[in-house]
Design a protein around this motif. Sequence first.
Motif, PDB file in Angstrom:
ATOM      1  N   UNK A  64       0.899  -1.464  -0.401  1.00 25.86           N
ATOM      2  CA  UNK A  64      -0.409  -0.068  -0.228  1.00 25.86           C
ATOM      3  C   UNK A  64       0.804   1.242  -0.164  1.00 25.86           C
ATOM      4  N   UNK A  65       1.247   1.608   0.431  1.00 19.94           N
ATOM      5  CA  UNK A  65       3.037   2.896   0.280  1.00 19.94           C
ATOM      6  C   UNK A  65       3.306   2.970  -0.349  1.00 19.94           C
ATOM      7  N   UNK A  66       3.828   1.595  -1.307  1.00 15.95           N
ATOM      8  CA  UNK A  66       4.134   1.772  -2.599  1.00 15.95           C
ATOM      9  C   UNK A  66       3.120   2.029  -3.557  1.00 15.95           C
ATOM     10  N   UNK A  67       1.916   1.688  -3.622  1.00 14.18           N
ATOM     11  CA  UNK A  67       0.675   1.976  -4.374  1.00 14.18           C
ATOM     12  C   UNK A  67       0.060   3.382  -4.542  1.00 14.18           C
ATOM     13  N   UNK A  68       1.100   4.023  -3.010  1.00 13.62           N
ATOM     14  CA  UNK A  68       0.296   5.581  -2.991  1.00 13.62           C
ATOM     15  C   UNK A  68       1.508   6.647  -2.949  1.00 13.62           C
ATOM     16  N   UNK A  69       2.409   5.654  -3.277  1.00  7.97           N
ATOM     17  CA  UNK A  69       3.478   7.443  -3.112  1.00  7.97           C
ATOM     18  C   UNK A  69       3.928   6.721  -5.028  1.00  7.97           C
ATOM     19  N   UNK A  70       3.224   5.377  -6.001  1.00  8.47           N
ATOM     20  CA  UNK A  70       2.463   5.622  -7.239  1.00  8.47           C
ATOM     21  C   UNK A  70       1.613   6.873  -7.762  1.00  8.47           C
ATOM     22  N   UNK A  71       1.017   7.111  -6.673  1.00  6.59           N
ATOM     23  CA  UNK A  71      -0.313   7.444  -6.747  1.00  6.59           C
ATOM     24  C   UNK A  71       0.259   8.824  -6.522  1.00  6.59           C
ATOM     25  N   UNK A  72       0.796   9.624  -6.009  1.00  6.16           N
ATOM     26  CA  UNK A  72       1.369  10.392  -4.732  1.00  6.16           C
ATOM     27  C   UNK A  72       1.999  11.351  -6.408  1.00  6.16           C
ATOM     28  N   UNK A  73       2.907  10.957  -6.806  1.00  8.24           N
ATOM     29  CA  UNK A  73       3.330  10.899  -8.061  1.00  8.24           C
ATOM     30  C   UNK A  73       2.576  11.599  -9.438  1.00  8.24           C
ATOM     31  N   UNK A  74       1.512  10.597  -9.401  1.00  8.53           N
ATOM     32  CA  UNK A  74       0.822  11.023 -10.704  1.00  8.53           C
ATOM     33  C   UNK A  74      -0.327  13.160  -9.809  1.00  8.53           C
ATOM     34  N   UNK A  75      -0.566  12.747  -8.726  1.00 14.51           N
ATOM     35  CA  UNK A  75      -1.169  13.515  -8.538  1.00 14.51           C
ATOM     36  C   UNK A  75      -0.673  15.025  -7.781  1.00 14.51           C
ATOM     37  N   UNK A  76       1.120  14.443  -8.053  1.00 10.59           N
ATOM     38  CA  UNK A  76       1.774  15.499  -7.243  1.00 10.59           C
ATOM     39  C   UNK A  76       1.510  16.089  -6.000  1.00 10.59           C
ATOM     40  N   UNK A  77       1.266  15.158  -4.995  1.00  9.21           N
ATOM     41  CA  UNK A  77       0.835  14.798  -3.970  1.00  9.21           C
ATOM     42  C   UNK A  77       2.152  14.325  -2.721  1.00  9.21           C
ATOM     43  N   UNK A  78       2.321  14.550  -1.984  1.00  7.33           N
ATOM     44  CA  UNK A  78       2.975  14.410  -1.159  1.00  7.33           C
ATOM     45  C   UNK A  78       2.456  14.137  -0.174  1.00  7.33           C
ATOM     46  N   UNK A  79       2.805  12.397   0.540  1.00  9.94           N
ATOM     47  CA  UNK A  79       1.898  10.957   0.894  1.00  9.94           C
ATOM     48  C   UNK A  79       2.191  11.494   2.773  1.00  9.94           C
ATOM     49  N   UNK A  80       1.415  11.510   3.444  1.00  7.57           N
ATOM     50  CA  UNK A  80       1.700  11.623   5.228  1.00  7.57           C
ATOM     51  C   UNK A  80       0.920  10.294   5.336  1.00  7.57           C
ATOM     52  N   UNK A  81       1.663   9.625   5.749  1.00  6.64           N
ATOM     53  CA  UNK A  81       0.751   8.093   6.708  1.00  6.64           C
ATOM     54  C   UNK A  81       0.760   8.250   8.386  1.00  6.64           C
ATOM     55  N   UNK A  82      -0.333   7.835   8.471  1.00  9.18           N
ATOM     56  CA  UNK A  82      -1.012   7.814  10.285  1.00  9.18           C
ATOM     57  C   UNK A  82      -1.010   7.253  10.674  1.00  9.18           C
ATOM     58  N   UNK A  83      -0.339   6.559  11.438  1.00  6.92           N
ATOM     59  CA  UNK A  83      -0.496   4.744  11.791  1.00  6.92           C
ATOM     60  C   UNK A  83      -1.323   4.747  13.147  1.00  6.92           C
ATOM     61  N   UNK A  84      -2.468   4.058  11.967  1.00  9.70           N
ATOM     62  CA  UNK A  84      -4.452   3.673  12.972  1.00  9.70           C
ATOM     63  C   UNK A  84      -4.557   2.642  13.236  1.00  9.70           C
ATOM     64  N   UNK A  85      -4.844   1.782  14.090  1.00  5.61           N
ATOM     65  CA  UNK A  85      -4.722   1.283  14.721  1.00  5.61           C
ATOM     66  C   UNK A  85      -6.911   0.381  13.014  1.00  5.61           C
ATOM     67  N   UNK A  86      -6.888  -0.460  13.152  1.00  2.00           N
ATOM     68  CA  UNK A  86      -7.973  -1.397  11.837  1.00  2.00           C
ATOM     69  C   UNK A  86      -9.446  -0.702  12.097  1.00  2.00           C
ATOM     70  N   UNK A  87      -9.112  -0.769  13.624  1.00  2.00           N
ATOM     71  CA  UNK A  87     -10.797  -1.263  13.652  1.00  2.00           C
ATOM     72  C   UNK A  87     -11.281   0.946  13.284  1.00  2.00           C
ATOM     73  N   UNK A  88      -9.951   1.606  13.794  1.00  8.65           N
ATOM     74  CA  UNK A  88     -10.794   2.780  13.817  1.00  8.65           C
ATOM     75  C   UNK A  88     -10.474   4.181  12.384  1.00  8.65           C
ATOM     76  N   UNK A  89      -9.798   2.932  11.115  1.00  9.65           N
ATOM     77  CA  UNK A  89      -9.876   4.045   9.919  1.00  9.65           C
ATOM     78  C   UNK A  89     -11.002   3.893   9.507  1.00  9.65           C
ATOM     79  N   UNK A  90     -12.151   3.939   9.057  1.00 13.45           N
ATOM     80  CA  UNK A  90     -13.012   4.467   8.572  1.00 13.45           C
ATOM     81  C   UNK A  90     -13.419   5.707   9.565  1.00 13.45           C
ATOM     82  N   UNK A  91     -13.877   5.460  10.854  1.00 13.81           N
ATOM     83  CA  UNK A  91     -14.203   6.328  11.849  1.00 13.81           C
ATOM     84  C   UNK A  91     -13.571   7.452  11.572  1.00 13.81           C
ATOM     85  N   UNK A  92     -11.936   7.382  11.531  1.00 14.05           N
ATOM     86  CA  UNK A  92     -10.537   8.676  11.318  1.00 14.05           C
ATOM     87  C   UNK A  92     -11.133   9.011   9.598  1.00 14.05           C
TER      88      UNK A  92
END
Length: 281
Positions: A64-92
């Motif tokens: 997923x981080x490698x996938x996001x890097x590919x998308x970020x390059x296309x969009x011109x965006x810098x990815x910033x990951x926030x470590x979040x437990x799985x059960x809280x991802x949709x809420x977040x």
Amino acid sequence: MRKGLMSKTTKHTLALTVALACLAPLVSAAEVKGTLKQGELSIGSDLTYPPYTYLDQKQPAGFDPEFIQLLGQQLGLKPRFLDTRFANLILGVNAQRFDVVASALYVTPERAKQVDFVSYLKTGSSLMVLSGSDFKPQQPQDLCGKRVGSIKGASWVPKLNQVSAEYCLPNGKPAIESREFPTSPEATQALLSRAVDVQMEDPAVAKITVEKLQGKTVISSNELIYPVVIGLAVRKGNQPLLEELTEALAQIKQNGSYGQLLARYNLAEPTAQEISTALGN
């Protein structure tokens, strides 16, 4: 340099400078819409789930981080990951703590009511047991009367409960006892300590777990159980970002970089029919 004299290199540099100056308004005009911060794509991800999302020397790593890097390059965006437990991802993501969820999130009709998906991957689940165990389950129906460990919020837990209610009990067999853990490694630790009889896990995660444990566990199931589609999740109603991500995905498919990433991880892209089924359409 004397007046009236200009080298070819200097002329080329000036021409490039002028060209970039002309392009600058175009780049600004094409700013990505729907992100919380301009120029940045913030990602909620449970970084405890190799090979999809994990920390390697304190840096996000995996598919997923490698996938996001590919998308970020296309969009011109810098990815910033926030470590979040799985059960809280949709809420977040719905609370606008981050822009998107990228964490091997399974697409289900129930989740599609809460978030919008950009579907990009296909996986499923496998059954993992201790190597010395006589218990070698192949399918969910083999789990009656057993303690099954899973990461909290896994999509197959309701399915196991359904098997328990509709198959185990009517056939005079004990119910399946589902035990959920905050992370996949904790579920594996429960298996190693015999607190559960079997662990139900994503096949790629199960494979890497078996390799790391050097023969202490084995994958007992031979076929993919509950095949599922994985998707990026964005907040319901954030149509601008959904469209930007969808277009970026189409671009990396076209240029071949996404196909190369799938091949390296031995993963597959879902079909349109599989995506439609996953969404409940």
